[in-house]
Design an enzyme around this catalytic site. Sequence first.
Site, PDB file in Angstrom:
ATOM      1  N   HIS A   1     -71.765 -41.078  -5.867  1.00 33.11           N
ATOM      2  CA  HIS A   1     -70.948 -41.787  -6.316  1.00 33.11           C
ATOM      3  C   HIS A   1     -71.654 -42.687  -5.635  1.00 33.11           C
ATOM      4  O   HIS A   1     -71.555 -42.812  -4.310  1.00 33.11           O
ATOM      5  CB  HIS A   1     -69.630 -41.609  -6.574  1.00 33.11           C
ATOM      6  CG  HIS A   1     -68.861 -41.341  -5.269  1.00 33.11           C
ATOM      7  ND1 HIS A   1     -69.501 -40.257  -4.471  1.00 33.11           N
ATOM      8  CD2 HIS A   1     -68.058 -42.538  -4.684  1.00 33.11           C
ATOM      9  CE1 HIS A   1     -68.707 -40.007  -3.603  1.00 33.11           C
ATOM     10  NE2 HIS A   1     -68.617 -41.639  -3.114  1.00 33.11           N
TER      11      HIS A   1
ATOM     12  N   ASP B   1     -69.494 -46.428  -3.904  1.00 33.12           N
ATOM     13  CA  ASP B   1     -67.759 -46.747  -4.039  1.00 33.12           C
ATOM     14  C   ASP B   1     -67.609 -47.580  -4.425  1.00 33.12           C
ATOM     15  O   ASP B   1     -68.552 -49.118  -4.645  1.00 33.12           O
ATOM     16  CB  ASP B   1     -68.069 -46.723  -2.738  1.00 33.12           C
ATOM     17  CG  ASP B   1     -67.630 -45.763  -1.858  1.00 33.12           C
ATOM     18  OD1 ASP B   1     -67.238 -44.655  -2.422  1.00 33.12           O
ATOM     19  OD2 ASP B   1     -67.633 -45.819  -0.668  1.00 33.12           O
TER      20      ASP B   1
ATOM     21  N   HIS C   1     -73.825 -41.492  -2.577  1.00 29.95           N
ATOM     22  CA  HIS C   1     -73.543 -40.594  -1.568  1.00 29.95           C
ATOM     23  C   HIS C   1     -72.770 -39.306  -2.200  1.00 29.95           C
ATOM     24  O   HIS C   1     -72.451 -39.810  -3.185  1.00 29.95           O
ATOM     25  CB  HIS C   1     -73.372 -40.756  -0.343  1.00 29.95           C
ATOM     26  CG  HIS C   1     -72.227 -41.787  -0.266  1.00 29.95           C
ATOM     27  ND1 HIS C   1     -71.756 -43.944  -0.844  1.00 29.95           N
ATOM     28  CD2 HIS C   1     -70.767 -41.343  -0.660  1.00 29.95           C
ATOM     29  CE1 HIS C   1     -70.038 -43.562  -1.445  1.00 29.95           C
ATOM     30  NE2 HIS C   1     -69.364 -42.535  -0.921  1.00 29.95           N
TER      31      HIS C   1
ATOM     32  N   ARG D   1     -63.103 -43.969   7.547  1.00 32.63           N
ATOM     33  CA  ARG D   1     -64.594 -44.918   6.872  1.00 32.63           C
ATOM     34  C   ARG D   1     -63.736 -46.048   6.776  1.00 32.63           C
ATOM     35  O   ARG D   1     -62.249 -46.831   6.304  1.00 32.63           O
ATOM     36  CB  ARG D   1     -63.844 -44.559   5.829  1.00 32.63           C
ATOM     37  CG  ARG D   1     -65.002 -44.771   5.177  1.00 32.63           C
ATOM     38  CD  ARG D   1     -65.186 -44.136   3.706  1.00 32.63           C
ATOM     39  NE  ARG D   1     -64.630 -45.520   3.041  1.00 32.63           N
ATOM     40  CZ  ARG D   1     -64.667 -45.337   0.808  1.00 32.63           C
ATOM     41  NH1 ARG D   1     -65.005 -43.873   0.498  1.00 32.63           N
ATOM     42  NH2 ARG D   1     -63.693 -46.480   0.638  1.00 32.63           N
TER      43      ARG D   1
HETATM   44  C1  SIN Z   1     -67.183 -40.692   0.749  1.00 32.69           C
HETATM   45  O1  SIN Z   1     -66.794 -40.612  -0.779  1.00 32.69           O
HETATM   46  O2  SIN Z   1     -66.992 -41.618   1.431  1.00 32.69           O
HETATM   47  C2  SIN Z   1     -66.696 -39.648   2.031  1.00 32.69           C
HETATM   48  C3  SIN Z   1     -68.141 -39.270   2.016  1.00 32.69           C
HETATM   49  C4  SIN Z   1     -68.161 -37.947   3.321  1.00 32.69           C
HETATM   50  O3  SIN Z   1     -67.274 -37.266   3.223  1.00 32.69           O
HETATM   51  O4  SIN Z   1     -69.005 -37.998   3.080  1.00 32.69           O
END
Ligand code: SIN
Length: 279
Positions: free
Chosen positions: A99, A101, A254, A269
């Site tokens: 995906h 974001d 990612h 994050r």
């Molecule tokens: C995410 O999709 O923001 C999480 C990525 C991760 O935890 O590696």
Amino acid sequence: MSYSHIQVQSTGAVGAIVTGIDLATFTDEAFAELQEAFAEHSVLFFRDQVLTPDQHLQFAERWGEINVNRFFAAVENYPSIAEVKKEKEQKFNIGGGWHTDHLYDQIPAMGSILYALEIPPVGGDTLFASTCAAFDTLSDGLKETLLGMRAVHSSRHTFGANSKRPAEFEDRFSNEDLATQDAIHPVIITHPLSGRKSLYVNPGFTLRFDGWTDEESQPLLQFLYQHIGRPEHAYRFQWQKGSMAFWDNRATWHWAVNDYHGHTRRMHRITLEGVPVAA
Ligand code: SIN
């Protein structure tokens, strides 16, 4: 590009490992080189960083305005830091599929800065793929077709009241009533930093091509998803405590790999605001 204040080692089609920098204290010259490296490689990886949440925020603020995520649970006392956590008794993780974001926003977020606090002994890697390299490796004919197209994206099916989220996600997400965003963006965008063309669709949030039915859209979308996710467009990052990854949503996908059941993985994050995307 040559760097004299930091060391930058490419990880292939996407990403670079940056060394020779302490993200809690660095010079304006080193920051200018980080900006160059980010535009060139789309994901920057750092190791052995020791950062408090305030220092993480200060690093993020050097890059721009922070986007406070409306769906993720926040770190206590830090509303602008999202907690990305899977506990040892939980089965599902956040981001466990390809995906990008915030594609569902009218002005999608630029990227996120993910900092590792607790990592399982094995597994819990994150895959990244370059949507720019994926554009470059399409045929001229398909590039030409896609350049004139737009796609529709939504947050409703993932974060909304009718989404099929597992029950154990209840304490990790909130505000399902705010999942009302739909956005239409060009299928191929010109990256605002690098000027490269980027394939701007993904399986997490894209619904269909604009003006096409879902049924008509799926075969071509599925082809593009399979193409972007090819191993030669991707890199797999193995986390350690103190690692940080800073990715650009306009140039990458990612996928957080969910292969560490029985162990906790805990990350902080911070997401940064972006600019309007254009063909
Ligand atoms: C995410 O999709 O923001 C999480 C990525 C991760 O935890 O590696």
